[in-house]
Design a protein around this motif. Structure first.
Motif, short mmCIF file in Angstrom:
data_model
loop_
_atom_site.label_atom_id
_atom_site.label_comp_id
_atom_site.label_asym_id
_atom_site.label_seq_id
_atom_site.Cartn_x
_atom_site.Cartn_y
_atom_site.Cartn_z
N ILE A 150 50.71 43.14 48.92
CA ILE A 150 51.81 43.38 47.97
C ILE A 150 51.24 43.96 46.67
O ILE A 150 50.25 43.46 46.15
CB ILE A 150 52.57 42.06 47.68
CG1 ILE A 150 53.19 41.53 48.97
CG2 ILE A 150 53.65 42.28 46.63
CD1 ILE A 150 53.82 40.16 48.83
N GLU A 151 51.88 45.01 46.16
CA GLU A 151 51.39 45.69 44.96
C GLU A 151 51.35 44.76 43.75
O GLU A 151 52.14 43.83 43.63
CB GLU A 151 52.25 46.90 44.62
CG GLU A 151 52.33 47.96 45.73
CD GLU A 151 53.61 47.82 46.53
OE1 GLU A 151 53.96 46.67 46.93
OE2 GLU A 151 54.28 48.85 46.74
N ALA A 152 50.42 45.07 42.83
CA ALA A 152 50.22 44.24 41.65
C ALA A 152 51.48 44.19 40.79
O ALA A 152 51.80 43.14 40.20
CB ALA A 152 49.04 44.75 40.82
N TRP A 153 52.22 45.31 40.69
CA TRP A 153 53.40 45.31 39.82
C TRP A 153 54.46 44.33 40.31
O TRP A 153 55.21 43.77 39.51
CB TRP A 153 53.98 46.72 39.67
CG TRP A 153 54.64 47.33 40.86
CD1 TRP A 153 54.08 48.16 41.78
CD2 TRP A 153 56.02 47.17 41.27
NE1 TRP A 153 54.99 48.53 42.74
CE2 TRP A 153 56.19 47.95 42.45
CE3 TRP A 153 57.10 46.46 40.76
CZ2 TRP A 153 57.41 48.03 43.11
CZ3 TRP A 153 58.32 46.53 41.42
CH2 TRP A 153 58.47 47.31 42.59
N ARG A 154 54.51 44.11 41.63
CA ARG A 154 55.46 43.14 42.16
C ARG A 154 55.03 41.71 41.79
O ARG A 154 55.87 40.86 41.48
CB ARG A 154 55.57 43.29 43.67
CG ARG A 154 56.18 44.64 44.11
CD ARG A 154 56.33 44.72 45.61
NE ARG A 154 56.83 46.01 46.07
CZ ARG A 154 58.13 46.32 46.16
NH1 ARG A 154 59.04 45.43 45.82
NH2 ARG A 154 58.50 47.51 46.58
N TRP A 155 53.73 41.45 41.82
CA TRP A 155 53.23 40.13 41.44
C TRP A 155 53.51 39.84 39.97
O TRP A 155 53.65 38.68 39.57
CB TRP A 155 51.73 40.02 41.72
CG TRP A 155 51.43 39.83 43.17
CD1 TRP A 155 50.98 40.76 44.06
CD2 TRP A 155 51.58 38.61 43.91
NE1 TRP A 155 50.85 40.22 45.31
CE2 TRP A 155 51.20 38.90 45.26
CE3 TRP A 155 52.00 37.33 43.60
CZ2 TRP A 155 51.23 37.93 46.26
CZ3 TRP A 155 52.03 36.37 44.60
CH2 TRP A 155 51.65 36.67 45.91
N MET A 156 53.60 40.88 39.14
CA MET A 156 53.93 40.68 37.73
C MET A 156 55.28 40.00 37.58
O MET A 156 55.47 39.15 36.69
CB MET A 156 53.92 42.03 36.99
CG MET A 156 52.55 42.68 36.90
SD MET A 156 52.61 44.34 36.17
CE MET A 156 50.90 44.85 36.36
N LEU B 230 52.32 40.00 28.78
CA LEU B 230 51.36 41.10 28.65
C LEU B 230 50.00 40.70 29.20
O LEU B 230 49.31 41.50 29.84
CB LEU B 230 51.24 41.52 27.18
CG LEU B 230 52.51 42.13 26.56
CD1 LEU B 230 52.32 42.33 25.06
CD2 LEU B 230 52.85 43.46 27.23
N LEU B 231 49.60 39.44 28.95
CA LEU B 231 48.31 38.96 29.44
C LEU B 231 48.30 38.90 30.96
O LEU B 231 47.33 39.35 31.61
CB LEU B 231 48.01 37.58 28.86
CG LEU B 231 46.69 36.92 29.31
CD1 LEU B 231 45.50 37.77 28.90
CD2 LEU B 231 46.58 35.51 28.74
N SER B 232 49.36 38.33 31.56
CA SER B 232 49.40 38.24 33.02
C SER B 232 49.44 39.63 33.65
O SER B 232 48.80 39.87 34.68
CB SER B 232 50.60 37.40 33.46
OG SER B 232 51.82 38.02 33.14
#
Length: 482
Positions: A181-187, A160-162
């Motif tokens: 690259i979209e942020a959701w992919r980095w998650m 959740l923090l990341s």
């Protein structure tokens, strides 16, 4: 010098056992991380792939099918290959899943990578507690075993923090972050880090003495028992392990059959504890909390931060369960939790009777938004301090020795199936029925859980594992400890 040397050696052994336990518990961390990393990405996944509510829920929940499958085969593979190699398999599967999910270009592609990740998590979630139980000295087993649940809650918090940090950096989960690259992919990419750490640690820890004895490597097993756990008579302990292995060698599903609708009565108790733990809706919070808080009027950034706070609460309250589970008893703690969860869920249900709009456009008036926030966090507090960890304690100790492994596997599978059902249906039911009815159902299950514990669940606190066979009759249920 001679008077203090034994204490020094004992401290060294304790440190070694704690060290290998922490290493193995990273598997629990991966379990928790994967459970919640999708929280911050779920809306962006739905938008990017143009998914309806049902298929968005399926994309979230499908990893749990992989978990169940991985867990089913993990025990057999661990007995054939060893605990360490299977940990490495789990690490590899989660690593490639994190990369593949991050690069997913279609819905089938996304589902395949999520299932592979689930396989890795299922393997890790079974092997980690089994390894800890096999390597830990009996007097420390309870405390060390609880580190698995603690690792799960920490994994949830870190995910959740990341998610929150990446969303803030990009200005939104759907926005580009690094390298276009979209942020959701980095998650999802972040999951590669703990997966690799898990694999490296698996290479560093010793093999389970139980596995070594089963493969006639008695001298190696004795060395680990002596050097790591501080066993004073390792050869005699090796003999005891061998006798246990012989007694358990022919145990199968047929051994949990009984007169209660075809199953041993205690197996039914375990199944319903496992199902109720999920049917109170905890994973509706951890999988969809960011979406939930946006629906009560929070901005995307505020929703991510609120989810992180919820993760912190989950970790802190797990320490409460560790402190009190042996002091006030399992049954009493479960009933306290049922009451707390019921109150929190009723408050959330009342708040959502005032919802305006539906689907992704739900909003609440200010006062009711606050009420929903209070209710949901009260629910998390009650769950994390009671039903979250205590269910696993109960399942690990309530069955007679001979059927413990098989019964635990069946109950764990039912827990995952219930988890899958709730995770899959929550988005669709929230849209069609409304969140008030959904949280009302969760509250009903919390109320049922109280009465089920009161009338069906035995107290196992203070009992030796060898005495659990006395619980096989539903009529002999010890009550709370004094």
């Amino acid at each position: 010098m001679s008077a203090t040397a034994p204490d020094t050696r004992q401290d060294q052994h304790v440190a070694k056992v704690i060290g290998v336990t922490v290493a193995a518990a990273v598997g629990g961390f991966l379990f928790g991380f994967d459970s919640s990393v999708v929280n911050g990405a779920v809306d962006s996944i739905g938008s990017h792939f143009e998914l309806g509510e049902f298929f968005k829920g399926f994309a979230v929940a499908v990893a749990l099918l992989g978990c169940a499958l991985g867990a089913w085969f993990a025990g057999r593979l661990a007995d054939k290959w060893g605990r360490k190699p299977v940990m490495l398999v789990g690490s590899f599967l989660f690593t490639i899943s994190s990369i593949g999910t991050g690069f997913a270009w279609s819905v089938p592609d996304l589902i395949v990578w999520r299932i592979l990740g689930g396989l890795g998590i299922g393997i890790a979630s079974v092997i980690a507690p089994a390894y800890i139980a096999e390597i830990a000295p009996a007097k420390f087993r309870g405390a060390l075993g609880s580190m698995q649940q603690l690792a799960i809650t920490i994994g949830i918090f870190i995910a959740l923090l990341s998610d929150s940090l990446l969303q803030d950096s990009a200005g939104g989960a759907a926005n580009d972050l690094w390298f276009g690259i979209e942020a959701w992919r980095w998650m999802f990419f972040v999951g590669v880090i703990p997966a690799i750490v898990y694999g490296v640690l698996a290479l560093m820890i010793p093999e389970s003495p139980r596995y070594l004895v089963g493969n006639n490597l008695d001298e190696e097993a004795a060395r680990i028992l002596r050097d790591v756990t501080g066993e004073k008579d390792p050869l005699n302990r090796v003999k005891e392990i061998r006798l246990t292995l012989k007694r358990e060698s022919n145990v199968s599903l047929k051994d949990i059959r009984g007169p209660s609708f075809g199953l041993h009565p205690l197996v039914w108790v375990g199944i319903w504890i496992a199902v109720l733990q999920q049917f109170v809706g905890i994973n509706a919070i951890f999988y969809y909390s960011t979406t939930l808080w946006q629906s009560v009027g929070f901005s995307e950034s505020e929703s991510f931060k609120t989810s992180v706070i919820t993760g912190v609460i989950n970790v802190v309250m797990t320490f409460g369960a560790i402190l009190f589970v042996d002091r006030i008893g399992r049954r009493r703690l479960l009933k306290i939790g049922s009451v707390g969860m019921f109150i929190g869920l009723v408050l959330a249900a009342i708040a959502f009777t005032q919802q305006q709009g539906s689907g992704d456009s739900v909003t609440l008036p200010d006062t009711y938004g606050t009420l929903a926030l209070i209710g949901a966090n009260l629910f998390v507090v009650a769950f994390a301090a009671t039903w979250g960890p205590v269910m696993w304690v109960m399942l690990g100790e309530m069955f007679p020795n001979r059927i413990r492994g098989v019964a635990l596997g069946v109950c764990t599978a039912m827990n995952w199936i219930a988890n899958f059902a709730i995770s899959l249906l929550f988005p669709q039911l929230s849209e069609t029925l409304g969140l008030a009815y959904v949280y009302g159902f969760f509250a009903l299950c919390a109320a049922i859980s109280y009465f089920y514990v009161q009338f069906k669940v035995p107290e196992t606190n203070g009992m030796e594992l060898e005495d659990m066979g006395d619980l096989r009759s539903g009529k002999t249920i010890p009550t709370e400890v004094s």
